[in-house]
Design a protein around this motif. Structure first.
Motif, PDB file in Angstrom:
ATOM      1  N   GLN A   1       9.114  14.187  15.614  1.00 38.82           N
ATOM      2  CA  GLN A   1       8.772  14.745  14.299  1.00 38.82           C
ATOM      3  C   GLN A   1       9.722  15.878  13.923  1.00 38.82           C
ATOM      4  O   GLN A   1      10.239  15.931  12.804  1.00 38.82           O
ATOM      5  CB  GLN A   1       7.321  15.235  14.324  1.00 38.82           C
ATOM      6  CG  GLN A   1       6.878  15.808  12.987  1.00 38.82           C
ATOM      7  CD  GLN A   1       5.380  15.726  12.812  1.00 38.82           C
ATOM      8  OE1 GLN A   1       4.655  15.290  13.711  1.00 38.82           O
ATOM      9  NE2 GLN A   1       4.899  16.126  11.636  1.00 38.82           N
TER      10      GLN A   1
ATOM     11  N   ASP B   1       0.811  -1.219   0.000  1.00 36.89           N
ATOM     12  CA  ASP B   1       0.000   0.000   0.000  1.00 36.89           C
ATOM     13  C   ASP B   1       0.847   1.273   0.000  1.00 36.89           C
ATOM     14  O   ASP B   1       0.315   2.371   0.017  1.00 36.89           O
ATOM     15  CB  ASP B   1      -0.996  -0.006   1.171  1.00 36.89           C
ATOM     16  CG  ASP B   1      -0.316  -0.269   2.494  1.00 36.89           C
ATOM     17  OD1 ASP B   1       0.915  -0.447   2.497  1.00 36.89           O
ATOM     18  OD2 ASP B   1      -1.009  -0.300   3.525  1.00 36.89           O
ATOM     19  N   VAL B   2       2.171   1.139  -0.018  1.00 37.48           N
ATOM     20  CA  VAL B   2       3.014   2.310  -0.274  1.00 37.48           C
ATOM     21  C   VAL B   2       3.714   2.089  -1.612  1.00 37.48           C
ATOM     22  O   VAL B   2       3.808   0.953  -2.079  1.00 37.48           O
ATOM     23  CB  VAL B   2       4.060   2.532   0.845  1.00 37.48           C
ATOM     24  CG1 VAL B   2       3.371   2.845   2.165  1.00 37.48           C
ATOM     25  CG2 VAL B   2       4.966   1.328   0.990  1.00 37.48           C
TER      26      VAL B   2
ATOM     27  N   THR C   1       7.091  15.596   5.159  1.00 34.66           N
ATOM     28  CA  THR C   1       6.335  15.818   3.917  1.00 34.66           C
ATOM     29  C   THR C   1       7.249  15.825   2.703  1.00 34.66           C
ATOM     30  O   THR C   1       6.810  15.528   1.602  1.00 34.66           O
ATOM     31  CB  THR C   1       5.564  17.144   3.978  1.00 34.66           C
ATOM     32  OG1 THR C   1       6.461  18.169   4.398  1.00 34.66           O
ATOM     33  CG2 THR C   1       4.400  17.058   4.960  1.00 34.66           C
TER      34      THR C   1
ATOM     35  N   ASN D   1      12.533  15.730  10.801  1.00 34.70           N
ATOM     36  CA  ASN D   1      12.503  16.764   9.757  1.00 34.70           C
ATOM     37  C   ASN D   1      13.812  17.548   9.718  1.00 34.70           C
ATOM     38  O   ASN D   1      14.319  17.859   8.635  1.00 34.70           O
ATOM     39  CB  ASN D   1      11.318  17.698   9.970  1.00 34.70           C
ATOM     40  CG  ASN D   1      10.052  17.147   9.325  1.00 34.70           C
ATOM     41  OD1 ASN D   1       9.923  17.162   8.113  1.00 34.70           O
ATOM     42  ND2 ASN D   1       9.140  16.614  10.138  1.00 34.70           N
TER      43      ASN D   1
ATOM     44  N   TYR E   1      10.919   5.151   1.181  1.00 36.92           N
ATOM     45  CA  TYR E   1      11.137   6.597   1.232  1.00 36.92           C
ATOM     46  C   TYR E   1      12.325   6.949   2.120  1.00 36.92           C
ATOM     47  O   TYR E   1      12.731   6.172   2.992  1.00 36.92           O
ATOM     48  CB  TYR E   1       9.869   7.288   1.755  1.00 36.92           C
ATOM     49  CG  TYR E   1       8.877   7.553   0.656  1.00 36.92           C
ATOM     50  CD1 TYR E   1       8.713   8.858   0.150  1.00 36.92           C
ATOM     51  CD2 TYR E   1       8.149   6.522   0.089  1.00 36.92           C
ATOM     52  CE1 TYR E   1       7.829   9.106  -0.877  1.00 36.92           C
ATOM     53  CE2 TYR E   1       7.258   6.763  -0.940  1.00 36.92           C
ATOM     54  CZ  TYR E   1       7.100   8.062  -1.421  1.00 36.92           C
ATOM     55  OH  TYR E   1       6.230   8.313  -2.451  1.00 36.92           O
TER      56      TYR E   1
ATOM     57  N   ASP F   1       9.662   8.517   6.855  1.00 38.18           N
ATOM     58  CA  ASP F   1       8.233   8.216   6.860  1.00 38.18           C
ATOM     59  C   ASP F   1       7.455   9.411   6.297  1.00 38.18           C
ATOM     60  O   ASP F   1       7.467  10.492   6.891  1.00 38.18           O
ATOM     61  CB  ASP F   1       7.807   7.931   8.305  1.00 38.18           C
ATOM     62  CG  ASP F   1       6.360   7.474   8.383  1.00 38.18           C
ATOM     63  OD1 ASP F   1       5.583   7.770   7.449  1.00 38.18           O
ATOM     64  OD2 ASP F   1       6.005   6.829   9.381  1.00 38.18           O
ATOM     65  N   PRO F   2       6.785   9.269   5.143  1.00 34.90           N
ATOM     66  CA  PRO F   2       6.116  10.418   4.501  1.00 34.90           C
ATOM     67  C   PRO F   2       5.003  11.008   5.378  1.00 34.90           C
ATOM     68  O   PRO F   2       4.600  12.151   5.163  1.00 34.90           O
ATOM     69  CB  PRO F   2       5.528   9.818   3.222  1.00 34.90           C
ATOM     70  CG  PRO F   2       6.228   8.525   3.012  1.00 34.90           C
ATOM     71  CD  PRO F   2       6.623   8.032   4.375  1.00 34.90           C
ATOM     72  N   ARG F   3       4.538  10.240   6.370  1.00 36.66           N
ATOM     73  CA  ARG F   3       3.504  10.803   7.251  1.00 36.66           C
ATOM     74  C   ARG F   3       4.112  11.829   8.199  1.00 36.66           C
ATOM     75  O   ARG F   3       3.432  12.662   8.772  1.00 36.66           O
ATOM     76  CB  ARG F   3       2.834   9.680   8.056  1.00 36.66           C
ATOM     77  CG  ARG F   3       1.963   8.783   7.191  1.00 36.66           C
ATOM     78  CD  ARG F   3       1.562   7.524   7.949  1.00 36.66           C
ATOM     79  NE  ARG F   3       2.755   6.780   8.382  1.00 36.66           N
ATOM     80  CZ  ARG F   3       2.721   5.604   8.974  1.00 36.66           C
ATOM     81  NH1 ARG F   3       1.569   5.021   9.221  1.00 36.66           N
ATOM     82  NH2 ARG F   3       3.828   4.990   9.322  1.00 36.66           N
ATOM     83  N   ILE F   4       5.427  11.758   8.376  1.00 38.47           N
ATOM     84  CA  ILE F   4       6.123  12.657   9.311  1.00 38.47           C
ATOM     85  C   ILE F   4       6.918  13.719   8.573  1.00 38.47           C
ATOM     86  O   ILE F   4       6.967  14.876   8.969  1.00 38.47           O
ATOM     87  CB  ILE F   4       7.075  11.830  10.209  1.00 38.47           C
ATOM     88  CG1 ILE F   4       6.254  10.837  11.031  1.00 38.47           C
ATOM     89  CG2 ILE F   4       7.945  12.736  11.052  1.00 38.47           C
ATOM     90  CD1 ILE F   4       6.612  10.799  12.483  1.00 38.47           C
TER      91      ILE F   4
END
Lengths: 408, 408
Positions: free
Chosen positions: B393, B174-175, B187, B397, B179, B182-185
């Motif tokens: 987070q 489902d991904v 962007t 980043n 990456y 983690d693309p949820r953390i």
């Protein structure tokens, strides 16, 4: 100490609670030292649910893949029943058809058992396990899963009992034994304590639905006693075996059966010369249509023509009619009459060969009830009469009363 | 012409319609002459439903029987997918783990593959079939069904690809790839075109959840390229392989990972004499507790006592604490401090050995963001820092921005 194979059908294991109930019953009935093999079907509606999944994917028939799919139903039941037995404190192990050594041919969806190699079953029994085997399935020479078709789980159970030389194969079902007639039709029907394989086979052929003929044949082949009994009570049911164990048999006739799945075809004015009957019935055989009663009668000796009348199963009526009409043009006949408002009533009993007057008694019972007989056929252990379908209940009761008089 | 193994997970085959969709995709992507093996998991919630049935029967764990039960889930999927492929006009055949020659040890519920014998798979491929294999399952030397545990279907797929010397093993998920974070953390996280087995393993160990390490290890063992790609799009995803195929690598660091499932234990005032550390960590190993970062620091040289600090997975915190407190009485310590509001951030990259300054860059990024580092640990291809959990987070980043600057 005995080796016992027990078979429970899908309704007996339809829910987790029912599975627990079956496990409790198995342990309650188990005597010290008994070795137990349990054969189970798929839980309740599982098979239908699997078929629904298949239908949502394809309208084609893929035997091998369908068997791969359907065999999961029994695999679920055996795992759960083995867990339930272990939860109650008894060692248990589940085996698929493959693991239990049930070898079939490659006729997917209706495979036949060709060989039994129950070494793993014996090994697990000797380790003290109750062995839970998946019914309805086996493995082909190529290693594929194949299902045994209708009545498959009974066949698995009886074949295993035979291969293991078990003392008895107990078939738990929703009736409590084999009756002298269908109890829904004949209120005075009696439960038989014993019946022979041949009588049971003949009764099944003539409409009794207690046991599939396949598993009875398997029992006969191996000489395994089959005990048909109720899932709901503790009472003994009916033993099916090679011969009677009791000195005296109470009744010569073992059962009165009926079959509503009958249609009649009359071919009028068939030329009376050699090979015509062969032509008709080989055409039907080629179309895989099973012909039951056959009567040929002389219509007109001057013109050398006959009438031929026979019966078939109702669903095959249309196909039969068109084959006969086609053939009729070729050989020249006067006409075809079809009739599906007929039924067959029969009496079955291995002892009737040595007891004259059985046929007369049956015809008398029907005659006294005012029921006309359209066709008669006989075998070594049965007599059948074709009658009007709406008179079946009356006919079966009249015959049953005559052969099974009420005890004073 | 290529030999390709494709793996679809449970959500990809959750309904008959989705199964039809998978079948269509397989045929759409198939090039003339390609040989295709498809590995599938159980349909959507099937496994949970089977577990519910088990729970209704017993609260005990019966590994062998549970595997007998659970393995039916994949057996249902493979039969249906093979039917769907046939319905679309392509020959297909389904094989259970046993039939596909996946041999495991007897460690039920989390068996490991010990041997592959995919002769039947090759045979069916050579007959022109698409071969659909049940993931997650194999057969023990004793002929029992065993499941492979978490990530089992991926492992099946990669092991089959290895044994068949496939050109690639495609994992549909489902991904749409691996990456850089983690693309949820993060962007601005970037999809990697390629990553090495070792980098992927290290990222998985340090918190990335795209692939289970088992199947990556299997890929590394066999040297099979693994292509992680999306079920929902046609785009290429990320290739996991032994080395990069492209001349120049854009980034030394391949990913920034984080792991919140961390707890910290500090043992204060441990006597500084030989064998004490051994005593502590062998007691934890005996309890099967996996220790991650370890730091020992001198508390007081006069008294010859140290502090030992280490991290474990959060669920093991209570057990660890009681083992250490017990042991503390024996060896004499000042106290134990536990802390579960911590998290680990890491950078991973096989090239960092030859690139000095990676650690400094990472610490600088955290320092500039005002984030304090509690513990540091390094491996050949990674650097990890323990920080406060609520700063994860921000930390990820900050590090990602430093190593993956935005293109101008």
């Amino acid at each position: 100490m005995a080796l016992i194979v027990k078979k429970f059908g899908g309704s007996s294991v339809a829910t987790p609670d029912k599975i627990k109930g079956v496990a409790e019953r198995i342990l309650r009935e188990k005597q010290q030292g008994d070795q137990i093999v349990v054969v189970v079907s798929a839980m309740g509606d599982t098979t239908d649910e699997l078929i629904d999944l298949c239908t949502a994917i394809t309208d084609e028939t893929h035997g091998r893949e369908m068997d791969m799919l359907l065999s999961t139903g029994e695999q679920i039941s055996i795992a759960l029943l083995a867990m339930a037995l272990k939860k109650l404190g008894h060692p248990a192990v589940s085996l698929t058809g493959y693991q239990a050594g049930i070898r079939t041919n490659e006729n997917f969806a209706k495979a036949r058992i060709v060989n039994m190699d129950p070494a793993r079953v014996s090994q697990e029994l000797n380790r003290g396990n109750i062995v839970v085997v998946a019914g309805f399935q086996g493995v082909t020479p190529g290693g594929d899963i194949a299902t045994l078709g209708r009545g498959g789980s009974d066949t698995t159970a009886v074949a295993l009992a035979g291969a293991l030389q078990a003392d008895v194969c107990e078939i738990y079902t929703d009736v409590d034994g084999v009756y002298s007639a269908d109890p829904r039709i004949v209120t005075k029907a009696r439960k038989m304590k014993e019946i022979t394989y041949n009588e049971m086979l003949e009764m099944a052929r003539l409409g009794a639905v207690v046991m599939q003929p396949r598993s009875v044949e398997m029992g006969k082949h191996y000489g395994v006693p089959i005990h048909v009994r109720s899932t709901f009570t503790q009472e003994s049911g009916t033993f099916i075996r090679g011969e009677y164990t009791m000195e005296e048999r109470e009744f010569i006739i073992r059962g009165v059966t009926h079959d509503n799945n009958v249609a009649k075809i009359a071919i009028l004015g068939v030329p009376d010369h050699p090979g015509v009957a062969y032509k008709i019935f080989s055409a039907l055989a080629a179309a895989n249509i099973d012909v039951d009663m056959i009567v040929q009668s002389i219509r007109n000796t001057d013109k050398n023509i006959n009438d031929i009348l026979f019966t078939i199963a109702k669903p095959e009526l249309n196909q039969t009619k068109s084959i006969i009409e086609q053939l009729g043009k070729e050989i020249g006949i006067l006409g075809v009459i079809v009739e599906d408002h007929v039924a067959k009533v029969s009496v079955v009993g291995a002892g009737m060969l040595g007891s004259p007057g059985i046929a007369a008694t049956m015809f008398g019972a029907l005659g006294d009830a005012g029921i006309n007989i359209e066709v008669i056929s006989t075998s070594e252990i049965s007599i059948s009469c074709l009658i009007r379908a709406d008179l079946v209940q009356q006919a079966v009761n009249a015959i049953h009363n005559r052969f099974f008089p009420e005890k004073k």
